[in-house]
Motif scaffolding. Sequence first.
Motif, PDB file in Angstrom:
ATOM      1  N   ALA A  39       0.821  -1.219   0.000  1.00 40.28           N
ATOM      2  CA  ALA A  39       0.000   0.000   0.000  1.00 40.28           C
ATOM      3  C   ALA A  39       0.847   1.258   0.000  1.00 40.28           C
ATOM      4  N   THR A  40       2.126   1.132   0.306  1.00 40.16           N
ATOM      5  CA  THR A  40       2.984   2.320   0.356  1.00 40.16           C
ATOM      6  C   THR A  40       3.514   2.689  -1.029  1.00 40.16           C
ATOM      7  N   SER A  41       3.331   1.799  -2.007  1.00 41.91           N
ATOM      8  CA  SER A  41       3.854   2.043  -3.349  1.00 41.91           C
ATOM      9  C   SER A  41       2.712   2.371  -4.307  1.00 41.91           C
ATOM     10  N   GLU A 103       2.438   6.089   5.682  1.00 44.36           N
ATOM     11  CA  GLU A 103       3.146   5.614   4.488  1.00 44.36           C
ATOM     12  C   GLU A 103       2.193   5.149   3.391  1.00 44.36           C
ATOM     13  N   VAL A 104       0.902   5.075   3.686  1.00 41.19           N
ATOM     14  CA  VAL A 104      -0.059   4.578   2.695  1.00 41.19           C
ATOM     15  C   VAL A 104      -0.121   5.587   1.543  1.00 41.19           C
ATOM     16  N   SER A 105       0.080   5.114   0.313  1.00 46.33           N
ATOM     17  CA  SER A 105       0.217   6.009  -0.836  1.00 46.33           C
ATOM     18  C   SER A 105      -1.072   6.789  -1.093  1.00 46.33           C
ATOM     19  N   GLU A 106      -0.907   7.937  -1.745  1.00 46.98           N
ATOM     20  CA  GLU A 106      -2.077   8.755  -2.079  1.00 46.98           C
ATOM     21  C   GLU A 106      -3.040   7.993  -2.978  1.00 46.98           C
ATOM     22  N   LEU A 107      -2.523   7.156  -3.867  1.00 44.12           N
ATOM     23  CA  LEU A 107      -3.424   6.408  -4.750  1.00 44.12           C
ATOM     24  C   LEU A 107      -4.293   5.454  -3.929  1.00 44.12           C
ATOM     25  N   ALA A 108      -3.691   4.769  -2.932  1.00 42.63           N
ATOM     26  CA  ALA A 108      -4.472   3.852  -2.087  1.00 42.63           C
ATOM     27  C   ALA A 108      -5.521   4.627  -1.291  1.00 42.63           C
ATOM     28  N   ARG A 109      -5.242   5.895  -0.978  1.00 43.05           N
ATOM     29  CA  ARG A 109      -6.203   6.716  -0.223  1.00 43.05           C
ATOM     30  C   ARG A 109      -7.094   7.529  -1.154  1.00 43.05           C
ATOM     31  N   ALA A 110      -6.930   7.372  -2.462  1.00 43.93           N
ATOM     32  CA  ALA A 110      -7.664   8.165  -3.457  1.00 43.93           C
ATOM     33  C   ALA A 110      -7.540   9.659  -3.160  1.00 43.93           C
ATOM     34  N   GLY A 111      -6.352  10.052  -2.688  1.00 40.58           N
ATOM     35  CA  GLY A 111      -6.081  11.461  -2.456  1.00 40.58           C
ATOM     36  C   GLY A 111      -6.628  12.022  -1.161  1.00 40.58           C
ATOM     37  N   LEU A 112      -7.311  11.194  -0.358  1.00 45.15           N
ATOM     38  CA  LEU A 112      -7.934  11.693   0.877  1.00 45.15           C
ATOM     39  C   LEU A 112      -6.894  11.886   1.983  1.00 45.15           C
ATOM     40  N   ALA A 113      -7.262  12.726   2.961  1.00 40.28           N
ATOM     41  CA  ALA A 113      -6.394  12.955   4.122  1.00 40.28           C
ATOM     42  C   ALA A 113      -6.717  11.968   5.235  1.00 40.28           C
ATOM     43  N   SER A 114      -7.548  10.979   4.912  1.00 42.37           N
ATOM     44  CA  SER A 114      -7.873   9.925   5.871  1.00 42.37           C
ATOM     45  C   SER A 114      -7.387   8.597   5.309  1.00 42.37           C
ATOM     46  N   VAL A 115      -7.327   7.593   6.185  1.00 39.24           N
ATOM     47  CA  VAL A 115      -6.855   6.285   5.748  1.00 39.24           C
ATOM     48  C   VAL A 115      -7.715   5.210   6.408  1.00 39.24           C
ATOM     49  N   ALA A 116      -8.046   4.164   5.630  1.00 41.55           N
ATOM     50  CA  ALA A 116      -8.851   3.052   6.151  1.00 41.55           C
ATOM     51  C   ALA A 116      -7.904   1.937   6.591  1.00 41.55           C
ATOM     52  N   LEU A 280      -0.932  10.379  -9.946  1.00 36.65           N
ATOM     53  CA  LEU A 280      -2.113  11.214 -10.198  1.00 36.65           C
ATOM     54  C   LEU A 280      -2.474  12.138  -9.033  1.00 36.65           C
ATOM     55  N   PHE A 281      -2.742  11.562  -7.860  1.00 39.06           N
ATOM     56  CA  PHE A 281      -3.219  12.388  -6.739  1.00 39.06           C
ATOM     57  C   PHE A 281      -2.124  13.317  -6.219  1.00 39.06           C
ATOM     58  N   GLY A 282      -0.900  12.821  -6.136  1.00 44.29           N
ATOM     59  CA  GLY A 282       0.207  13.634  -5.630  1.00 44.29           C
ATOM     60  C   GLY A 282       0.452  14.842  -6.527  1.00 44.29           C
ATOM     61  N   HIS A 283       0.440  14.621  -7.847  1.00 42.98           N
ATOM     62  CA  HIS A 283       0.703  15.731  -8.772  1.00 42.98           C
ATOM     63  C   HIS A 283      -0.449  16.737  -8.774  1.00 42.98           C
ATOM     64  N   LEU A 284      -1.696  16.243  -8.731  1.00 37.66           N
ATOM     65  CA  LEU A 284      -2.839  17.164  -8.677  1.00 37.66           C
ATOM     66  C   LEU A 284      -2.753  18.031  -7.426  1.00 37.66           C
TER      67      LEU A 284
END
Length: 320
Positions: A39-41, A103-116, A280-284
Motif C-alpha cells: 500500500a505504500t507504493s 506511508e499509505v500512498s495517495e493512490l491507495a487513499r484516493a487522495g484523501l487525508a484519511s486512511v482506512a 495522479l493524486f500527488g501531482h494534482l
Amino acid sequence: MTERLSADAQGIARAAELLRQGWLVALPTETVYGLAADATSGEAVAGIYGAKERPSFNPLIAHLPDLAAARRQGLFDANALALAKAFWPGPLTLVVPVSSGCEVSELARAGLASVALRVPSHPIAHAVLQAAGRPIAAPSANRSGRVSATSAAHVLEDLDGRIEAVLDGGPTEVGVESTIVACLDGAPRLLRPGGVSRSAIEGVIGRPLVLAGEAGMAPISPGLLASHYAPSAGVRLEAQAPRSGEAWLGFGPEPDGLATTGHALNLSPRGDLTEAAANLFGHLRALDALGPAMIAIAPIPMHGLGEAINDRLRRAAAPR
Ligand code: AMP
Ligand code: MG
C-alpha cells in the motif's frame, strides 16, 4: 504464469517477499481472496487497478498485523482506540485521519487525508502482513464486475498471468465484509455495515452510531469523509498546452515551449499509465497547492488504467 504458493512457512515468506518487491499476490482472508499489494507504493497499488480492470479509483483498505502498526499510519482518537481494542483482529475497518508518518500512498487513499485501516484475523493473511512489515492493500481478487473469488482456482480463472502469485489457503468461508466506521471528528459514523454489528460498536463507544449521510445530520466535513479529493483549482481536460496563467499537468512528451509557461508536472514523461496512476493524486495536489485558477491537463489515452485516470479527472473537472 502466476506462481501457486502453498500456505506453509515457505509460501508465506515468499508471498511477503514478493509484496515487498512491489508484486501482486492473492491471499486468503476471512471473507474472500484479497488481491494484495504494497500500500505504500503507488505503482504497486496502480497494479491492483490494472489487474482488476477497475474503471475508477476508490480508496482501499490498508491491512496491518496489529494495532501498534496501525497507529503508525493513522491518528486514533479515544473512540477509534476503544473500537480497535475491542474488535481487532477482526472484521472492522477504521477510517481515521492520516498520521504525519503515514506511508499509505495517495493512490491507495484516493487522495484523501484519511486512511482506512484493518487488522485481519485470518491466520495466513496475518502471517503475511507480519512478514511483509508494511501496510498492504487488498480488495477482492477478481476482475471488475465478476464474482469474488473464494478459492485459489477461482482467483486463477480471473487473474492467471496478471498477478505474480496466489497463496493457496484453501476455500475461504465467504463471511461478510468488514464493518467500516469513520472516526474523524469525535462522532463515529457507520460508512458500511458488516461483520461487527452496529449494536456491538455502540456498546463500546457508549452512544448511538451516526449513519453517514443520515437525514438531519450536520454536513460531513469536506476533505475528511468526502469520498473524492477535489482540487480547488478549476480543471481543463484534453488540453494541448497550458494557456497563460494555467498550471500544466502533462502526460508523455511535453508540448514545444512548455518550459516558459510556469508551473508544470508530468504524470509520466514516458507515457506509462501505471506510473501516471501512481502520480495522479500527488501531482494534482502539488499543482493545486500552488494556487492556480486552472490546471490544464494533457489528454490521457483511454486504454488500461487510462479509463480510471480519466474517470478521476472528469470528476475533478466537474462543476462544483
Ligand atoms: P473493500 O471493498 O472491502 O476493499 O473496502 C473498500 C471500501 O473502504 C471502499 O468502498 C471505500 O469507500 C472505503 N474506504 C476506504 N478508505 C476510505 C476513506 N479514507 N474514507 C472513506 N471510506 C474509505
Ligand atoms: Mg469486490
